[in-house]
Design an enzyme around this catalytic site. Structure first.
Site, short mmCIF file in Angstrom:
data_model
loop_
_atom_site.label_atom_id
_atom_site.label_comp_id
_atom_site.label_asym_id
_atom_site.label_seq_id
_atom_site.Cartn_x
_atom_site.Cartn_y
_atom_site.Cartn_z
N LYS A 146 41.86 19.12 30.75
CA LYS A 146 42.76 19.14 29.59
C LYS A 146 42.34 20.23 28.59
O LYS A 146 43.16 21.04 28.17
CB LYS A 146 42.72 17.77 28.90
CG LYS A 146 43.34 17.74 27.53
CD LYS A 146 43.29 16.37 26.92
CE LYS A 146 42.06 16.04 26.13
NZ LYS A 146 41.97 16.66 24.79
N ASN A 147 41.06 20.23 28.22
CA ASN A 147 40.64 21.15 27.16
C ASN A 147 40.64 22.61 27.59
O ASN A 147 40.67 23.50 26.75
CB ASN A 147 39.26 20.74 26.62
CG ASN A 147 39.34 19.46 25.80
OD1 ASN A 147 40.44 19.00 25.47
ND2 ASN A 147 38.19 18.87 25.50
N ARG A 157 45.51 18.26 17.61
CA ARG A 157 44.80 19.27 16.81
C ARG A 157 44.67 20.60 17.52
O ARG A 157 44.62 21.65 16.88
CB ARG A 157 43.41 18.77 16.47
CG ARG A 157 43.36 17.48 15.73
CD ARG A 157 41.93 17.05 15.55
NE ARG A 157 41.16 18.17 15.01
CZ ARG A 157 41.08 18.48 13.73
NH1 ARG A 157 41.69 17.74 12.86
NH2 ARG A 157 40.38 19.52 13.33
N CYS A 177 41.31 12.96 11.50
CA CYS A 177 41.64 12.29 12.74
C CYS A 177 40.90 10.97 12.77
O CYS A 177 40.14 10.66 11.86
CB CYS A 177 41.32 13.16 13.95
SG CYS A 177 39.73 12.91 14.69
N ARG A 195 37.83 16.54 10.55
CA ARG A 195 37.56 17.57 11.57
C ARG A 195 38.09 18.88 11.03
O ARG A 195 39.22 19.26 11.29
CB ARG A 195 38.22 17.20 12.90
CG ARG A 195 37.56 16.01 13.56
CD ARG A 195 38.22 15.66 14.86
NE ARG A 195 38.04 16.68 15.89
CZ ARG A 195 38.67 16.66 17.06
NH1 ARG A 195 39.54 15.70 17.32
NH2 ARG A 195 38.45 17.60 17.95
N VAL A 230 38.83 22.86 10.02
CA VAL A 230 39.10 24.09 10.79
C VAL A 230 38.63 25.31 9.99
O VAL A 230 39.10 26.42 10.19
CB VAL A 230 40.59 24.24 11.19
CG1 VAL A 230 40.97 23.27 12.28
CG2 VAL A 230 41.51 24.10 9.99
N ASP A 247 32.28 13.74 24.11
CA ASP A 247 33.44 13.13 24.77
C ASP A 247 33.04 12.10 25.82
O ASP A 247 33.91 11.45 26.41
CB ASP A 247 34.33 14.21 25.41
CG ASP A 247 35.15 14.97 24.37
OD1 ASP A 247 35.21 14.52 23.21
OD2 ASP A 247 35.74 16.01 24.73
N ARG A 273 46.96 10.91 26.97
CA ARG A 273 46.75 12.27 26.46
C ARG A 273 45.76 13.02 27.34
O ARG A 273 45.82 14.25 27.40
CB ARG A 273 46.16 12.21 25.04
CG ARG A 273 47.10 11.68 24.01
CD ARG A 273 46.50 11.80 22.65
NE ARG A 273 46.07 13.18 22.40
CZ ARG A 273 45.43 13.59 21.32
NH1 ARG A 273 45.13 12.72 20.38
NH2 ARG A 273 45.08 14.84 21.17
C1 UD1 Z 1 36.67 20.29 21.27
C2 UD1 Z 1 37.31 19.36 22.27
C3 UD1 Z 1 36.93 17.91 21.98
C4 UD1 Z 1 35.42 17.76 21.88
C5 UD1 Z 1 34.83 18.78 20.92
C6 UD1 Z 1 33.31 18.78 20.90
C7 UD1 Z 1 39.34 20.58 22.78
C8 UD1 Z 1 40.81 20.64 22.68
N1 UD1 Z 1 38.76 19.54 22.19
O1 UD1 Z 1 37.20 19.97 20.00
O2 UD1 Z 1 37.44 17.10 23.03
O3 UD1 Z 1 35.11 16.47 21.42
O4 UD1 Z 1 35.24 20.11 21.29
O5 UD1 Z 1 32.83 19.04 22.17
O6 UD1 Z 1 38.72 21.42 23.40
N2 UD1 Z 1 33.57 22.10 13.00
C9 UD1 Z 1 33.53 22.54 11.69
N3 UD1 Z 1 34.45 23.46 11.30
C10 UD1 Z 1 35.39 23.97 12.15
C11 UD1 Z 1 35.41 23.52 13.48
C12 UD1 Z 1 34.50 22.59 13.88
O7 UD1 Z 1 32.71 22.11 10.91
O8 UD1 Z 1 36.19 24.83 11.73
C13 UD1 Z 1 32.58 21.11 13.45
C14 UD1 Z 1 33.23 19.80 13.89
O9 UD1 Z 1 33.45 18.94 12.79
C15 UD1 Z 1 32.20 19.27 14.86
C16 UD1 Z 1 31.65 20.53 15.51
O10 UD1 Z 1 32.00 21.59 14.65
O11 UD1 Z 1 31.17 18.59 14.20
C17 UD1 Z 1 32.16 20.82 16.88
O12 UD1 Z 1 33.58 20.75 16.89
P1 UD1 Z 1 34.46 21.69 17.81
O13 UD1 Z 1 33.62 22.21 18.93
O14 UD1 Z 1 35.18 22.67 16.97
O15 UD1 Z 1 35.52 20.68 18.38
P2 UD1 Z 1 37.02 20.99 18.79
O16 UD1 Z 1 37.16 22.38 19.27
O17 UD1 Z 1 37.93 20.51 17.71
#
Ligand code: UD1
Length: 423
Positions: free
Chosen positions: A22-23, A92, A116, A121, A123, A307, A399
């Site tokens: 999926k990811n 997201r 969420c 979470r 960006v 995950d 999902r």
């Molecule tokens: C992706 C995966 C999700 C998985 C996660 C961590 C997808 C679609 N989803 O989510 O299933 O649980 O990786 O392996 O690929 N963070 C910030 N600022 C940001 C972005 C992230 O502080 O702008 C922090 C997050 O809160 C978290 C960490 O970075 O603590 C890692 O998150 P991230 O790797 O970005 O997760 P996703 O890409 O959202």
């Protein structure tokens, strides 16, 4: 809303084929915005999140069809540069369109995802990274509004290694003018595959699979095809299902998977007493006679994935002893715990640490899931609980797991889907 009815206690055995990740799909599909033309994504999982990404891209003018697991995307016409709230609130990963839109079209309007079920979470890293490439980014009425003439290369250091921010910034940097260096880049297999795909499209990327990615921007890219890697979290979930429910001598074989991507999960399962054999694209697992307690701390790849945290807690709920599971990635991701407790598990959570005292029996009850992996952990617990477990709100599961009930039935589980109650 559908629910699952599971009658626990059936030992699992046999063969299961793992679906595409999926990811990985959610990162690959938006890359089609980077160059006009036709793309083919093989081994795409048939999942609700993939449908949501398809709808979002269609709302921008792309044409998407699928033939079995091959997704064809035609991005010849892109008529909108906006990702509306209606799509982003469902998923997201919609924010992945930001990088490609701003680098190719010089503008993007993408709804902010908001919180969420597992807490905030942000960006911010996506925004800061793309800003460093020269985009003017404002937050207006719940939207990220980005504008740029042409992005330029920059040195970017992520304070936190982020899968999404790395993918987004990479997709922005491939068409930028000059060289971009991303330090502390994510090394997850899904990001490696995105890099490989961008290279097939004509991008120049060095350091793929390391924490230091260098991208030399090019003037234009061209369409390409790729087969999506196997889903490592689905793989891990079936491995845990087998470890939890198996009987000695009756193993489960997972096919079409990548054992190298689940190294941390395999080691932990062996520590718990499972016997595991691997080949290039298969894994065989035999359950332990008694599950040993094994601590786990989630970490970025190649550490133990967040995950898989919920599924690991379900396994440890039946271990012979006490284990401690810490989530360092998402501190609030323990919504499955009170539901597992309703099935008889003995778990306490303090901050981001769950202490799991294994019990001899779980007993079926009605439980409700709040997110994708929480649902998976409730199903796993239901497979070993006495009597019937009803897992409500399984749309979360749809999902991220393709035909989970069919796959589990084929392994011998007593699980069926029924239309559930309305909320
Ligand atoms: C992706 C995966 C999700 C998985 C996660 C961590 C997808 C679609 N989803 O989510 O299933 O649980 O990786 O392996 O690929 N963070 C910030 N600022 C940001 C972005 C992230 O502080 O702008 C922090 C997050 O809160 C978290 C960490 O970075 O603590 C890692 O998150 P991230 O790797 O970005 O997760 P996703 O890409 O959202």
């Amino acid at each position: 809303m559908d629910k699952f009815l599971i009658r626990g206690g059936k030992p699992l055995g046999g063969t299961v084929a793992i679906s595409g990740a999926k990811n990985a799909s959610l990162a690959l599909m938006p890359a089609a915005l980077l160059a006009p033309g036709r793309y083919r994504f093989g081994n795409t999982p048939l999942l609700r999140d993939v449908v949501t990404m398809s709808r979002l891209l269609e709302s921008m003018g792309l044409r998407i069809t699928h033939d079995d697991h091959t997704l064809s995307v035609d991005s010849t016409t892109v008529s909108s540069h906006e990702a509306p709230y209606e799509h982003v609130k469902k998923m997201r990963a919609s924010v992945y369109v930001l990088g490609p839109l701003v680098s190719r079209f010089g503008e993007a309007r993408v709804s902010l995802p908001g919180g969420c079920a597992w807490g905030p979470r942000p960006v911010n890293l996506h925004i800061e990274g793309i800003r460093k490439l020269g985009a003017d980014i404002q937050l207006e009425a719940g939207y990220i509004v980005a504008r740029a003439k042409r992005l330029h290369g920059a040195r970017i250091l992520f304070d936190v290694s982020s899968v999404g921010a790395t993918g987004n910034v990479m997709m922005a940097a491939v068409l930028a003018n000059g060289t971009t260096l991303i330090e502390n880049a994510a090394q997850e297999p899904e990001i490696v595959q995105l890099s490989e795909f961008l290279v097939r499209m004509g991008a120049r990327i060095q350091g793929v699979g390391t924490g230091r990615i260098e991208i030399e921007g090019v003037d234009e890219l061209h369409p390409a095809d790729i087969a999506t890697i196997p889903d490592r979290i689905e793989t891990g979930t079936f491995l845990v299902a087998a470890a939890l429910t198996g009987t000695k001598g009756k193993g489960v074989r997972l096919e079409r998977c990548t054992p190298n991507h689940v190294g941390s999960i395999i080691v932990k399962l062996e520590d718990a007493g499972a016997t595991i054999r691997t080949g290039p694209d298969w894994i065989e697992i035999e359950a332990p006679e008694q599950i040993r307690p094994v601590n786990a701390t989630t970490a970025i790849y190649p550490g133990f994935p967040t995950d898989m945290q919920a599924q690991w807690i379900a396994l440890m709920a039946r271990a012979h002893g006490t284990s401690v599971i810490t989530d360092t990635i998402y501190f609030d991701r323990f919504m499955h715990v009170p539901e597992l407790v309703r099935l008889g598990a003995n778990i306490t959570v303090k901050e981001n640490i769950a202490t799991v005292m294994g019990v001899d029996r779980l007993v079926g009850a009605k439980v409700m899931s709040t997110d994708l992996r929480a649902s998976a952990s409730l199903i796993l617990a239901g497979l070993v609980a006495e009597g019937t477990t009803e897992v409500l709100r399984v749309y979360h599961l749809d999902r991220g797991y393709e035909h989970v009930e069919t796959k589990l039935q084929a392994l011998g589980a007593d699980i069926r889907r029924e239309p559930g109650e309305e909320f």
